[in-house]
Design a protein around this motif. Structure first.
Motif, PDB file in Angstrom:
ATOM      1  N   ALA A 166       0.816  -1.215   0.000  1.00  0.00           N
ATOM      2  CA  ALA A 166       0.000   0.000   0.000  1.00  0.00           C
ATOM      3  C   ALA A 166       0.848   1.263   0.000  1.00  0.00           C
ATOM      4  CB  ALA A 166      -0.929   0.007   1.208  1.00  0.00           C
ATOM      5  N   ALA A 167       1.970   1.221   0.687  1.00  0.00           N
ATOM      6  CA  ALA A 167       2.820   2.414   0.767  1.00  0.00           C
ATOM      7  C   ALA A 167       4.156   2.124   0.084  1.00  0.00           C
ATOM      8  CB  ALA A 167       3.015   2.821   2.231  1.00  0.00           C
ATOM      9  N   SER A 168       5.155   1.808   0.882  1.00  0.00           N
ATOM     10  CA  SER A 168       6.470   1.450   0.363  1.00  0.00           C
ATOM     11  C   SER A 168       7.264   0.834   1.494  1.00  0.00           C
ATOM     12  CB  SER A 168       7.206   2.689  -0.164  1.00  0.00           C
ATOM     13  OG  SER A 168       7.495   3.568   0.921  1.00  0.00           O
ATOM     14  N   ALA A 169       8.358   0.135   1.132  1.00  0.00           N
ATOM     15  CA  ALA A 169       9.225  -0.450   2.161  1.00  0.00           C
ATOM     16  C   ALA A 169       9.805   0.647   3.050  1.00  0.00           C
ATOM     17  CB  ALA A 169      10.337  -1.254   1.498  1.00  0.00           C
ATOM     18  N   ARG A 170      10.106   1.801   2.440  1.00  0.00           N
ATOM     19  CA  ARG A 170      10.658   2.925   3.221  1.00  0.00           C
ATOM     20  C   ARG A 170       9.636   3.411   4.244  1.00  0.00           C
ATOM     21  NH1 ARG A 170      10.970   8.625   2.330  1.00  0.00           N
ATOM     22  NH2 ARG A 170      12.800   9.528   3.374  1.00  0.00           N
ATOM     23  N   GLY A 171       8.362   3.487   3.837  1.00  0.00           N
ATOM     24  CA  GLY A 171       7.321   3.911   4.774  1.00  0.00           C
ATOM     25  C   GLY A 171       7.156   2.927   5.920  1.00  0.00           C
ATOM     26  N   VAL A 172       7.266   1.635   5.625  1.00  0.00           N
ATOM     27  CA  VAL A 172       7.155   0.614   6.675  1.00  0.00           C
ATOM     28  C   VAL A 172       8.310   0.748   7.662  1.00  0.00           C
ATOM     29  CG1 VAL A 172       7.220  -1.876   7.134  1.00  0.00           C
ATOM     30  CG2 VAL A 172       5.846  -0.976   5.253  1.00  0.00           C
ATOM     31  N   LEU A 173       9.499   1.039   7.165  1.00  0.00           N
ATOM     32  CA  LEU A 173      10.656   1.208   8.056  1.00  0.00           C
ATOM     33  C   LEU A 173      10.459   2.404   8.989  1.00  0.00           C
ATOM     34  CD1 LEU A 173      13.559   0.424   5.558  1.00  0.00           C
ATOM     35  CD2 LEU A 173      12.885  -0.932   7.546  1.00  0.00           C
ATOM     36  N   LEU A 174       9.833   3.460   8.498  1.00  0.00           N
ATOM     37  CA  LEU A 174       9.549   4.619   9.349  1.00  0.00           C
ATOM     38  C   LEU A 174       8.555   4.244  10.453  1.00  0.00           C
ATOM     39  CD1 LEU A 174       9.261   7.445   6.640  1.00  0.00           C
ATOM     40  CD2 LEU A 174      11.182   7.012   8.203  1.00  0.00           C
ATOM     41  N   VAL A 175       7.530   3.474  10.077  1.00  0.00           N
ATOM     42  CA  VAL A 175       6.565   2.988  11.082  1.00  0.00           C
ATOM     43  C   VAL A 175       7.268   2.090  12.089  1.00  0.00           C
ATOM     44  CG1 VAL A 175       4.510   1.554  11.428  1.00  0.00           C
ATOM     45  CG2 VAL A 175       4.597   3.177   9.519  1.00  0.00           C
ATOM     46  N   ASP A 176       8.153   1.246  11.578  1.00  0.00           N
ATOM     47  CA  ASP A 176       8.906   0.321  12.419  1.00  0.00           C
ATOM     48  C   ASP A 176       9.731   1.077  13.458  1.00  0.00           C
ATOM     49  OD1 ASP A 176      10.264  -1.795  13.457  1.00  0.00           O
ATOM     50  OD2 ASP A 176      11.537  -2.125  11.719  1.00  0.00           O
ATOM     51  N   SER A 177      10.420   2.120  13.019  1.00  0.00           N
ATOM     52  CA  SER A 177      11.222   2.928  13.938  1.00  0.00           C
ATOM     53  C   SER A 177      10.344   3.506  15.048  1.00  0.00           C
ATOM     54  CB  SER A 177      11.924   4.051  13.168  1.00  0.00           C
ATOM     55  OG  SER A 177      12.685   4.857  14.045  1.00  0.00           O
ATOM     56  N   ALA A 178       9.143   3.927  14.684  1.00  0.00           N
ATOM     57  CA  ALA A 178       8.220   4.501  15.661  1.00  0.00           C
ATOM     58  C   ALA A 178       7.782   3.468  16.708  1.00  0.00           C
ATOM     59  CB  ALA A 178       6.994   5.075  14.955  1.00  0.00           C
ATOM     60  N   THR A 179       7.655   2.181  16.299  1.00  0.00           N
ATOM     61  CA  THR A 179       7.251   1.156  17.277  1.00  0.00           C
ATOM     62  C   THR A 179       8.307   0.989  18.360  1.00  0.00           C
ATOM     63  OG1 THR A 179       8.225  -0.705  16.030  1.00  0.00           O
ATOM     64  CG2 THR A 179       5.942  -0.105  15.523  1.00  0.00           C
ATOM     65  N   PHE A 180       9.573   1.100  17.996  1.00  0.00           N
ATOM     66  CA  PHE A 180      10.635   0.969  18.992  1.00  0.00           C
ATOM     67  C   PHE A 180      10.666   2.180  19.933  1.00  0.00           C
ATOM     68  CE2 PHE A 180      12.537  -1.914  15.697  1.00  0.00           C
ATOM     69  CZ  PHE A 180      12.439  -3.067  16.441  1.00  0.00           C
ATOM     70  N   VAL A 181      10.374   3.367  19.392  1.00  0.00           N
ATOM     71  CA  VAL A 181      10.296   4.561  20.237  1.00  0.00           C
ATOM     72  C   VAL A 181       9.147   4.424  21.227  1.00  0.00           C
ATOM     73  CG1 VAL A 181       9.857   7.046  20.267  1.00  0.00           C
ATOM     74  CG2 VAL A 181      11.361   6.071  18.518  1.00  0.00           C
ATOM     75  N   ALA A 182       7.997   3.948  20.748  1.00  0.00           N
ATOM     76  CA  ALA A 182       6.844   3.764  21.629  1.00  0.00           C
ATOM     77  C   ALA A 182       7.131   2.725  22.703  1.00  0.00           C
ATOM     78  CB  ALA A 182       5.627   3.337  20.799  1.00  0.00           C
ATOM     79  N   SER A 183       7.832   1.663  22.333  1.00  0.00           N
ATOM     80  CA  SER A 183       8.213   0.643  23.314  1.00  0.00           C
ATOM     81  C   SER A 183       9.114   1.242  24.388  1.00  0.00           C
ATOM     82  CB  SER A 183       8.937  -0.507  22.602  1.00  0.00           C
ATOM     83  OG  SER A 183       9.460  -1.431  23.532  1.00  0.00           O
ATOM     84  N   ALA A 184      10.069   2.055  23.975  1.00  0.00           N
ATOM     85  CA  ALA A 184      10.965   2.701  24.939  1.00  0.00           C
ATOM     86  C   ALA A 184      10.189   3.612  25.893  1.00  0.00           C
ATOM     87  CB  ALA A 184      12.039   3.502  24.204  1.00  0.00           C
ATOM     88  N   LEU A 185       9.184   4.304  25.386  1.00  0.00           N
ATOM     89  CA  LEU A 185       8.372   5.181  26.247  1.00  0.00           C
ATOM     90  C   LEU A 185       7.618   4.375  27.293  1.00  0.00           C
ATOM     91  CD1 LEU A 185       6.935   7.732  23.640  1.00  0.00           C
ATOM     92  CD2 LEU A 185       8.576   8.202  25.476  1.00  0.00           C
ATOM     93  N   LEU A 186       7.091   3.227  26.898  1.00  0.00           N
ATOM     94  CA  LEU A 186       6.386   2.374  27.862  1.00  0.00           C
ATOM     95  C   LEU A 186       7.330   1.888  28.956  1.00  0.00           C
ATOM     96  CD1 LEU A 186       4.071   0.209  25.573  1.00  0.00           C
ATOM     97  CD2 LEU A 186       3.347   1.839  27.318  1.00  0.00           C
ATOM     98  N   ILE A 187       8.535   1.507  28.572  1.00  0.00           N
ATOM     99  CA  ILE A 187       9.515   1.041  29.556  1.00  0.00           C
ATOM    100  C   ILE A 187       9.934   2.166  30.481  1.00  0.00           C
ATOM    101  CG2 ILE A 187      11.864   0.149  29.818  1.00  0.00           C
ATOM    102  CD1 ILE A 187      11.383  -1.290  27.091  1.00  0.00           C
ATOM    103  N   ALA A 188      10.167   3.354  29.912  1.00  0.00           N
ATOM    104  CA  ALA A 188      10.626   4.497  30.709  1.00  0.00           C
ATOM    105  C   ALA A 188       9.576   4.945  31.711  1.00  0.00           C
ATOM    106  CB  ALA A 188      10.999   5.651  29.782  1.00  0.00           C
ATOM    107  N   THR A 189       8.308   4.860  31.330  1.00  0.00           N
ATOM    108  CA  THR A 189       7.246   5.372  32.205  1.00  0.00           C
ATOM    109  C   THR A 189       6.644   4.311  33.116  1.00  0.00           C
ATOM    110  OG1 THR A 189       5.595   4.986  30.454  1.00  0.00           O
ATOM    111  CG2 THR A 189       6.613   7.177  30.562  1.00  0.00           C
ATOM    112  N   GLY A 190       6.846   3.029  32.794  1.00  0.00           N
ATOM    113  CA  GLY A 190       6.158   1.995  33.553  1.00  0.00           C
ATOM    114  C   GLY A 190       7.002   1.119  34.423  1.00  0.00           C
ATOM    115  N   LEU A 191       8.331   1.111  34.216  1.00  0.00           N
ATOM    116  CA  LEU A 191       9.194   0.241  35.000  1.00  0.00           C
ATOM    117  C   LEU A 191      10.043   1.043  35.964  1.00  0.00           C
ATOM    118  CD1 LEU A 191      10.516  -2.324  32.362  1.00  0.00           C
ATOM    119  CD2 LEU A 191       8.599  -2.560  33.915  1.00  0.00           C
ATOM    120  N   ARG A 192      10.233   0.454  37.133  1.00  0.00           N
ATOM    121  CA  ARG A 192      11.147   1.071  38.085  1.00  0.00           C
ATOM    122  C   ARG A 192      12.560   0.966  37.541  1.00  0.00           C
ATOM    123  NH1 ARG A 192       8.510  -2.677  41.283  1.00  0.00           N
ATOM    124  NH2 ARG A 192      10.460  -3.830  41.454  1.00  0.00           N
TER     125      ARG A 192
END
Length: 419
Positions: A166-192
């Motif tokens: 639907a988009a492009s491999a480059r667009g998927v990689l940008l989405v992919d990068s965002a998933t790792f950022v979101a994961s880091a935010l969950l860890i930073a805010t939820g874990l001691r």
């Protein structure tokens, strides 16, 4: 909680686990999106199916190459910090993969480096789980993670393919990068700021090699841990069936659709079996069923050698997966039995061995299928796995009075210091 299995609501009642669960799902999705986007990119630019296959294989290779070595980091540094660092590093590296015109050798190199952050992330996460979840919540959470992992793998590839189209491999990689950022935010805010368990004072670390050796030694010097690991590793010989999915489909007169059914059968069984074991079985019964189910998971494939009809073949593969869910409670038993100071390294050794056994089983099955009928190969793999698992079961250790007691940390410390 007595003999009653924990409920999912009991697991999600732990705030830190909720964040850890969400972060893991996002990281898994990111891993799948990376694989599919890079494979498409490499194939489109090189027109080489071999290079595209190598791109997929990188994920497994990193566990074999760097699993034990990189998992050490989760025992040496705060596990929360390790997870944050891995997610942020992967976010940046995946973002660099989206740069237009990056040469294919550089792309493959960065992809390998990106996946090298997966072992320490997963080892740190696995090491945190026994500390966050008490009682039966830990094995139930393991079952839930397994189900989500299987589902995420299937959906990740499907959604990744749709997004690339639907988009492009480059667009998927940008989405992919965002998933790792979101994961880091969950860890930073939820874990001691959970600190790593320092090694015993009697065993000062002398080198990274000594750290790796300590992880292997803590597993193989203890009869309980060695038995847990060998049971799981030998049972993974049945994954040779996945290595002959294509010729097996051809033998039954089918094509890609039949091959997809064959590949999906065992994971489906594992997912369903995981729900039954963790939600329908009392903890004590679940533990008693571990060895019998391990044997059944292998023996279920032996009749495939008789070339049964396709529906029977699929039923046998599903049955193997159902019984193969024994690995879920076994993982929890293993995690609690390992001394906390060596937990990440022990998980690194375990995962590296699993990847190696599965990979070799697939390669061996593929080579055997050059001379033998695929059904004969699958049945033979089931027989070999059954005999190996029965050999381990014959020397299965008695459970200690405290089933969660760690395995002789003082003895391991003494051996480590001598290393």
């Amino acid at each position: 909680m007595g003999e009653s299995p924990a409920r999912y609501r009991d697991v999600f009642a732990v705030r830190e686990y909720r964040h850890l669960f969400g972060a893991n799902v996002l990281s898994l999705i990111g891993d799948q999106l990376t694989a599919i986007a890079l494979a498409f990119t490499v194939f489109e630019r090189s027109h080489s199916s071999t290079l595209a296959a190598i791109t997929f294989a990188v994920t497994y290779a990193t566990w074999i190459i760097g699993g034990p070595a990189l998992s050490v980091l989760a025992d040496r540094f705060p596990r929360r910090t390790v997870m944050l660092t891995c997610d942020l590093a992967r976010a940046g590296l995946v973002l660099s993969l989206a740069v237009p015109g990056i040469p294919i050798p550089a792309l493959l190199g960065v992809a390998l480096l990106t996946n090298m952050f997966r072992p320490p992330f997963q080892a740190a996460r696995a090491s945190l789980m026994p500390d966050l979840l008490d009682g039966d919540r830990y094995p139930v959470a393991n079952g839930l993670d397994n189900i989500v992992g299987e589902t995420t793998q299937v959906l990740g590839f499907a959604v990744g393919g749709i997004l690339v189209a639907a988009a492009s491999a480059r667009g998927v990689l940008l989405v992919d990068s965002a998933t790792f950022v979101a994961s880091a935010l969950l860890i930073a805010t939820g874990l001691r700021g959970t600190v790593a368990s320092a090694p015993p004072a009697e065993a000062p670390s002398t080198s990274r090699l000594a750290d790796m050796a300590a992880g292997a030694r803590v597993v193989f010097s203890d009869r309980r841990l060695r038995s847990y690991l060998l049971l799981f590793w030998f049972s993974c010989l049945v994954y040779g069936a996945e290595g002959v999915a294509a010729p097996l489909s051809k033998q039954y007169g089918g094509g890609a659709f039949t091959g997809g059914l064959i590949l999906a059968a065992m994971p489906l069984g594992v997912a369903v079996g995981g729900v039954f074991l963790t939600r329908g079985c009392p903890p004590a019964l679940r533990q008693r069923l571990t060895v019998p189910l391990a044997v059944v998971s292998c023996a279920a494939l032996v009749p495939v050698a008789a070339h049964p009809p396709l529906p029977v073949l699929l039923a046998l593969l599903i049955a193997s997966g159902l019984a193969g869910a024994f690995s879920i409670p076994l993982n929890a038993i293993f995690g609690r039995a390992v001394p906390a100071a060596y937990r990440a390294r022990a998980f690194g050794v375990a995962m590296s061995g699993v990847c190696a056994v599965q990979g070799l089983a697939m390669i061996g099955a593929g080579a055997a299928a050059e001379r033998l009928a695929p059904t004969t190969v699958v049945g033979g793999a089931g027989l070999l796995a059954t005999l190996s698992v029965v050999a381990v079961a014959a020397r299965w250790p008695r459970q200690p009075t405290d089933q969660h007691a760690p395995a002789r940390p003082l003895r391991v410390a003494a051996q480590s210091s001598a290393a």
